[in-house]
Design a protein around this motif. Structure first.
Motif, PDB file in Angstrom:
ATOM      1  N   ALA A 281       2.980  -5.883 -19.333  1.00 53.71           N
ATOM      2  CA  ALA A 281       2.320  -6.732 -18.335  1.00 53.71           C
ATOM      3  C   ALA A 281       3.305  -7.664 -17.637  1.00 53.71           C
ATOM      4  O   ALA A 281       4.327  -8.056 -18.199  1.00 53.71           O
ATOM      5  CB  ALA A 281       1.223  -7.557 -19.000  1.00 53.71           C
ATOM      6  N   GLY A 282       2.966  -8.039 -16.417  1.00 51.50           N
ATOM      7  CA  GLY A 282       3.794  -8.955 -15.649  1.00 51.50           C
ATOM      8  C   GLY A 282       3.473 -10.405 -15.945  1.00 51.50           C
ATOM      9  O   GLY A 282       2.510 -10.723 -16.657  1.00 51.50           O
ATOM     10  N   ALA A 283       4.253 -11.299 -15.361  1.00 51.53           N
ATOM     11  CA  ALA A 283       4.095 -12.736 -15.594  1.00 51.53           C
ATOM     12  C   ALA A 283       2.813 -13.283 -14.980  1.00 51.53           C
ATOM     13  O   ALA A 283       2.415 -14.423 -15.270  1.00 51.53           O
ATOM     14  CB  ALA A 283       5.308 -13.484 -15.053  1.00 51.53           C
TER      15      ALA A 283
ATOM     16  N   SER B 282       6.913 -10.567 -24.421  1.00 51.04           N
ATOM     17  CA  SER B 282       6.164 -10.236 -23.204  1.00 51.04           C
ATOM     18  C   SER B 282       6.332 -11.375 -22.193  1.00 51.04           C
ATOM     19  O   SER B 282       6.921 -12.418 -22.497  1.00 51.04           O
ATOM     20  CB  SER B 282       4.676 -10.032 -23.514  1.00 51.04           C
ATOM     21  OG  SER B 282       3.992 -11.276 -23.623  1.00 51.04           O
ATOM     22  N   ASN B 283       5.780 -11.160 -21.020  1.00 54.17           N
ATOM     23  CA  ASN B 283       5.859 -12.166 -19.951  1.00 54.17           C
ATOM     24  C   ASN B 283       4.518 -12.829 -19.669  1.00 54.17           C
ATOM     25  O   ASN B 283       4.408 -13.624 -18.730  1.00 54.17           O
ATOM     26  CB  ASN B 283       6.369 -11.504 -18.657  1.00 54.17           C
ATOM     27  CG  ASN B 283       7.790 -11.001 -18.795  1.00 54.17           C
ATOM     28  OD1 ASN B 283       8.666 -11.715 -19.264  1.00 54.17           O
ATOM     29  ND2 ASN B 283       8.026  -9.751 -18.385  1.00 54.17           N
TER      30      ASN B 283
ATOM     31  N   PHE C 165     -11.080 -15.282 -15.064  1.00 55.49           N
ATOM     32  CA  PHE C 165     -10.893 -14.081 -15.871  1.00 55.49           C
ATOM     33  C   PHE C 165      -9.558 -14.138 -16.602  1.00 55.49           C
ATOM     34  O   PHE C 165      -8.607 -14.767 -16.125  1.00 55.49           O
ATOM     35  CB  PHE C 165     -10.891 -12.822 -14.980  1.00 55.49           C
ATOM     36  CG  PHE C 165     -12.187 -12.542 -14.280  1.00 55.49           C
ATOM     37  CD1 PHE C 165     -13.374 -12.400 -14.990  1.00 55.49           C
ATOM     38  CD2 PHE C 165     -12.215 -12.388 -12.905  1.00 55.49           C
ATOM     39  CE1 PHE C 165     -14.572 -12.133 -14.337  1.00 55.49           C
ATOM     40  CE2 PHE C 165     -13.399 -12.109 -12.239  1.00 55.49           C
ATOM     41  CZ  PHE C 165     -14.579 -11.988 -12.962  1.00 55.49           C
ATOM     42  N   VAL C 166      -9.499 -13.469 -17.752  1.00 54.72           N
ATOM     43  CA  VAL C 166      -8.218 -13.259 -18.436  1.00 54.72           C
ATOM     44  C   VAL C 166      -8.027 -11.758 -18.614  1.00 54.72           C
ATOM     45  O   VAL C 166      -8.985 -11.000 -18.775  1.00 54.72           O
ATOM     46  CB  VAL C 166      -8.156 -13.983 -19.796  1.00 54.72           C
ATOM     47  CG1 VAL C 166      -8.064 -15.481 -19.604  1.00 54.72           C
ATOM     48  CG2 VAL C 166      -9.354 -13.634 -20.668  1.00 54.72           C
ATOM     49  N   ASP C 167      -6.764 -11.341 -18.567  1.00 56.11           N
ATOM     50  CA  ASP C 167      -6.453  -9.908 -18.554  1.00 56.11           C
ATOM     51  C   ASP C 167      -6.489  -9.272 -19.936  1.00 56.11           C
ATOM     52  O   ASP C 167      -6.824  -8.093 -20.075  1.00 56.11           O
ATOM     53  CB  ASP C 167      -5.066  -9.704 -17.934  1.00 56.11           C
ATOM     54  CG  ASP C 167      -4.994 -10.275 -16.527  1.00 56.11           C
ATOM     55  OD1 ASP C 167      -5.578  -9.662 -15.618  1.00 56.11           O
ATOM     56  OD2 ASP C 167      -4.383 -11.349 -16.350  1.00 56.11           O
ATOM     57  N   TYR C 168      -6.125 -10.055 -20.945  1.00 52.18           N
ATOM     58  CA  TYR C 168      -6.096  -9.553 -22.320  1.00 52.18           C
ATOM     59  C   TYR C 168      -6.756 -10.584 -23.229  1.00 52.18           C
ATOM     60  O   TYR C 168      -6.484 -11.782 -23.114  1.00 52.18           O
ATOM     61  CB  TYR C 168      -4.661  -9.318 -22.804  1.00 52.18           C
ATOM     62  CG  TYR C 168      -3.856  -8.371 -21.950  1.00 52.18           C
ATOM     63  CD1 TYR C 168      -3.911  -6.996 -22.169  1.00 52.18           C
ATOM     64  CD2 TYR C 168      -3.036  -8.842 -20.933  1.00 52.18           C
ATOM     65  CE1 TYR C 168      -3.162  -6.112 -21.399  1.00 52.18           C
ATOM     66  CE2 TYR C 168      -2.294  -7.976 -20.154  1.00 52.18           C
ATOM     67  CZ  TYR C 168      -2.359  -6.614 -20.386  1.00 52.18           C
ATOM     68  OH  TYR C 168      -1.620  -5.747 -19.611  1.00 52.18           O
ATOM     69  N   ILE C 169      -7.592 -10.113 -24.150  1.00 50.36           N
ATOM     70  CA  ILE C 169      -8.230 -11.003 -25.120  1.00 50.36           C
ATOM     71  C   ILE C 169      -8.021 -10.430 -26.519  1.00 50.36           C
ATOM     72  O   ILE C 169      -8.320  -9.257 -26.772  1.00 50.36           O
ATOM     73  CB  ILE C 169      -9.740 -11.181 -24.842  1.00 50.36           C
ATOM     74  CG1 ILE C 169      -9.957 -11.778 -23.445  1.00 50.36           C
ATOM     75  CG2 ILE C 169     -10.366 -12.084 -25.907  1.00 50.36           C
ATOM     76  CD1 ILE C 169     -11.424 -11.938 -23.062  1.00 50.36           C
TER      77      ILE C 169
END
Length: 333
Positions: free
Chosen positions: A144-146, A171-172, A213-217
């Motif tokens: 994943a990106g920053a 990770s970033n 929203f959050v991309d990963y939980i």
């Protein structure tokens, strides 16, 4: 020479007894370990609770998180020798580490970090493997990106205490952790969290920081209790990973409309099913040991009890069941 162990009492399964057994001999892929310290985890108390309900005919040794010294190796083992200092999370299908000596498959064992004592080392393997597999093999946050965000629900617990620095180092993503008390929040910040919010109102807390929203939980406690909030917060095409089984059916409708993915992480999958990549766990433990020795990761040890005894194992279980542990409780022999 005999082995001393603390086992679940078949005559009163809610309690423990001391037992002695003959010294086992290592199989082809096994190490015979002289155990120096064990960490007590929720898996210990869950297995114990299950046994207490169903009963058992013979004593069962729990404990799946340990550090110790290699006493003997099987004929097929090449990466370890007697005298090596090791750490491991074990195999839930075999007798556990609440014992003076234990057989363990060498493929799921790593070399102990040199800068940690026995107790500090024993606090890490199970939670380190769970955090690493969840983040980098289920969620794949290393890709994943920053601009992406990771929400860790349960940031101050054993797994969260490692998931935070792992995510920051490898990770970033922006790391958001949950905590409810000031000392727990500081614990998360000390380990590298970019933001800490109260889990009791996740949407409201995140909205204060303009996060919809959050991309990963990464769910590390109470999947059922957090599911409504998680379903609302996960980004379209996002990824959720949980290490906690659900007691009620999980409504998948919100995930379907968002094309979001749900992953499960169970650290014992590889050893339980003897997967082809079983040796990956030993490799991960060696990678984590380097991070520890380089000062990137600290032990999550918070309390040490002493002596392999019914009293010490019982007290360690009580502390885990209390539900307010920050970090890990370890019994050093």
């Amino acid at each position: 020479m005999s082995v001393k162990a603390i086992a679940v009492n078949p005559n009163a399964p809610s309690t423990f007894i001391e037992i002695t057994q003959p010294m086992p001999q290592p199989g082809e892929h096994d190490l015979l370990i002289e155990v120096k310290a064990v960490s007590i985890n929720p898996v210990d108390t869950k297995v114990h609770a299950g046994i207490a309900k169903t009963g058992l005919k013979t004593p069962r040794i729990l404990g799946w998180d340990a550090s110790g010294i290699v006493n003997a190796v099987g004929t097929g083992v090449t990466q370890f020798k007697p005298g090596d200092e090791v750490w491991y999370a074990g195999d839930i299908t075999r007798p556990g580490s609440n014992s003076s000596h234990q057989l363990i498959d060498a493929r799921i064992v790593g070399h102990k970090p040199t800068r940690l004592d026995w107790a500090s080392a024993a606090a890490l393997p199970l939670t380190a493997l769970t955090a690493w597999e969840g983040l980098f093999e289920r969620l794949n946050i290393q890709d994943a990106g920053a601009d992406k965000t990771l929400l860790i629900i349960g940031g101050a617990g054993g797994v969260g205490s490692l998931a935070i620095p792992f995510a920051k180092h490898n990770s970033n993503v922006k790391v958001i952790a949950t905590a409810s008390r000031d000392d727990s929040a500081q614990w998360c910040y000390d380990r590298g969290a970019d933001l800490v919010v109260n889990y009791r109102d996740l949407q409201g807390e995140l909205a204060k920081h303009d996060i919809k929203f959050v991309d990963y939980i990464f769910i590390l406690n109470d999947t059922d209790g957090h599911w409504a909030a998680v379903s609302d917060l996960i980004a379209p095409q996002g990824h959720i990973c949980s290490i906690v089984e659900n007691d009620r059916p999980l409504d998948q409708n919100a995930l379907k409309s968002k094309s979001a993915a749900l992953h499960w992480e169970f650290m014992y999958t590889r050893s339980m099913y003897q997967t082809a990549d079983m040796a990956r766990q030993g490799e991960i433990l060696n990678e984590v040991a380097k991070l520890v020795d380089n000062g990137v990761v600290e032990s999550s040890l918070s309390e040490t009890l002493h002596g392999l005894s019914v009293e010490s194992i019982t007290e360690a279980h009580r502390k885990v069941l209390d539900g307010h542990m920050r970090g890990k409780v370890v019994v050093a022999f």
